[in-house]
Design an enzyme around this catalytic site. Structure first.
Site, PDB file in Angstrom:
ATOM      1  NE  ARG A   1      -2.773  -0.772   3.427  1.00  0.00           N
ATOM      2  CZ  ARG A   1      -3.346  -1.766   4.223  1.00  0.00           C
ATOM      3  NH1 ARG A   1      -4.040  -2.958   4.021  1.00  0.00           N
ATOM      4  NH2 ARG A   1      -2.411  -1.845   5.618  1.00  0.00           N
TER       5      ARG A   1
ATOM      6  CE  LYS B   1      -2.565 -20.800  12.756  1.00  0.00           C
ATOM      7  NZ  LYS B   1      -1.726 -20.533  14.684  1.00  0.00           N
TER       8      LYS B   1
ATOM      9  CE  LYS C   1      -4.248 -18.094  10.874  1.00  0.00           C
ATOM     10  NZ  LYS C   1      -3.453 -17.406  10.434  1.00  0.00           N
TER      11      LYS C   1
END
Length: 439
Positions: free
Chosen positions: A46, A207, A107
């Site tokens: 950014r 996870k 994840k």
């Protein structure tokens, strides 16, 4: 030597900058060991003016991560943006469509969209590598996907969230409340301002869904996992566990049963002598039980260096020519996980009751346990507690903490017994129930 493997990195936070530094620092060794140079050629973030303590000179800068993902001059797209929707998802989809292998630490993205993305990658003949998505610097993905292929895995379990392990460790070692330890974790940067994702177990569930896919060939699906967090754990529970020879850990457990795979996340009492019980602070651990090998992997579960190490490991595998399917099984063979039927879970249970002091209380508790065929291994009664806190002296009107340890039974029986005890009005507060893992 093959031409350089050209890398584009989207996201230059602590992990992304760490990857740039690590690849620069280890470039000669990586080329020597893989037979191919690795070069970061483009980045996206950014704020181009921010000091990231890494050399970005000579790299092409993209304001748009999706544009970088489709760049024909890169071979590998590294996604370190985060989030399971928005830019991260769009960029990974574009990278796959452009024929780029993806390396990610995301994840949540894979837990929610893993099957779709894996199908697209396989159709395009590219890979998705995600070692950094689970347990930080612990190479558990590679272990399950490659090293243990000769095993039939029966169970994968672990401490997968450092924030929760830090809180439980400090509560136990220093006698601090959950609220106090959470506040310290936030000040140290181990927990977010909104800690829900960590302390309520959702991070662990994401996870665990990926580990279950690798170990058992089930589709990643966090909604199929029974999830409980650690907010209800008290000092009384930790002290009782210690007295009984256990430690309390937030565990993610994926276990093969006769008909399905049981997936659950919840506080668990584990014997003190188990390796996983010795894991303290923000450290992670994963235990894998196969028919030929059982092992426990322990290491840093987060942090810029640990996560960057996992990302670089995936990149080096690609430089060596290793690819394979994302989950170690072809996407079309992954079967639905099915909603966790926690009521059928069997094992021992710790039950703490705030019993009222009146005739018949003990008999009512014992009767309802017997009605559900629950056998008790031990009963402990401690000094009276003060249900609402405060400094006043204890009174005969305060409830008496009673701890029951059951022999192996099922969740449904335990819940029915507790419901009946509550209806009888012989306990003053909601009961605490913690599952016990035994040898």
């Amino acid at each position: 030597m093959a031409p350089p493997l050209k890398i584009g990195i989207a996201g230059l936070g602590t992990v992304g900058a760490g990857v740039v530094r690590m690849l620069a620092r280890r470039k000669d060794e990586i080329a020597a060991r893989t037979g191919r140079a690795v070069e970061v050629v483009a980045v996206s973030a950014r704020d181009p003016s921010r000091n990231r303590d890494c050399d970005l000179s000579g790299l092409r800068w993209f304001d748009d991560a999706v544009a970088l993902a489709g760049d024909p001059e890169i071979d590998v797209f590294v996604e370190l943006i985060g989030g399971h929707e928005g830019v991260a998802k769009a960029a990974v989809e574009v990278a796959i469509a452009a024929g780029h292998t993806v390396v990610t630490a995301n994840k949540a993205l894979l837990a929610h969209h893993g099957v779709t993305l894996a199908s697209a990658a396989e159709a395009k003949g590219v890979g998705i590598r995600f070692e950094a998505a689970v347990a930080g610097g612990i190479p558990v993905i590679k272990t399950l996907r490659e090293a243990l292929l000769g095993n039939r895995i029966a169970r994968v379990s672990g401490i997968l969230n450092g924030t929760c392990n830090y809180i439980l460790t400090r509560m136990r070692d220093e006698g601090l409340s959950f609220e106090s330890c959470l506040d310290q974790a936030q000040k140290l940067g181990y927990a977010e301002a909104d800690p829900t994702f960590d302390v309520d177990g959702f991070d662990t569930a994401h996870k665990l869904s990926l580990l279950a896919a690798l170990a058992f060939g089930v589709q990643p699906d966090p909604d199929a996992i029974h999830v409980e967090g650690i907010r209800s754990i008290t000092l009384a529970d930790l002290e009782a566990a210690d007295e009984l020879g256990y430690r309390i850990k937030l565990l993610g457990v994926a276990a093969r049963t006769e008909s399905t795979v049981e997936l659950r996340v919840h506080p668990t009492m584990v014997p003190k002598h188990w390796p996983i019980a010795q894991v303290s602070g923000v450290t992670n651990a994963v235990a894998i039980d196969g028919d030929a090998v059982a092992l426990t992997l322990v290491g840093p579960g987060a942090g810029s260096d640990a996560t960057a190490s996992a990302v670089v490991g995936d990149i080096c595998d690609l430089a060596s020519g290793s690819s394979g399917t994302p989950f170690g099984w072809r996407a079309e063979t992954l079967r639905p996980a099915g909603k966790a039927a926690i009521q059928r879970h069997e094992g021992g249970y710790y039950i703490r009751l705030a019993a009222v002091d009146r005739p018949g209380t003990a008999a009512a508790i014992a009767r309802h346990m017997a009605e559900q065929n629950i056998s008790l291994e031990s009963i402990m009664q401690h000094r009276r507690g003060r249900p609402h806190g405060g400094d006043r002296a204890e009174s005969a009107e305060d409830p008496a903490p009673v701890v029951l340890i059951t022999y192996a039974t099922n969740e449904d029986a335990v819940r029915r017994a507790i419901a009946a005890i509550e209806i009888d009005g012989v306990i003053a507060l909601p009961p605490q129930v913690i599952r016990i893992e035994k040898d």
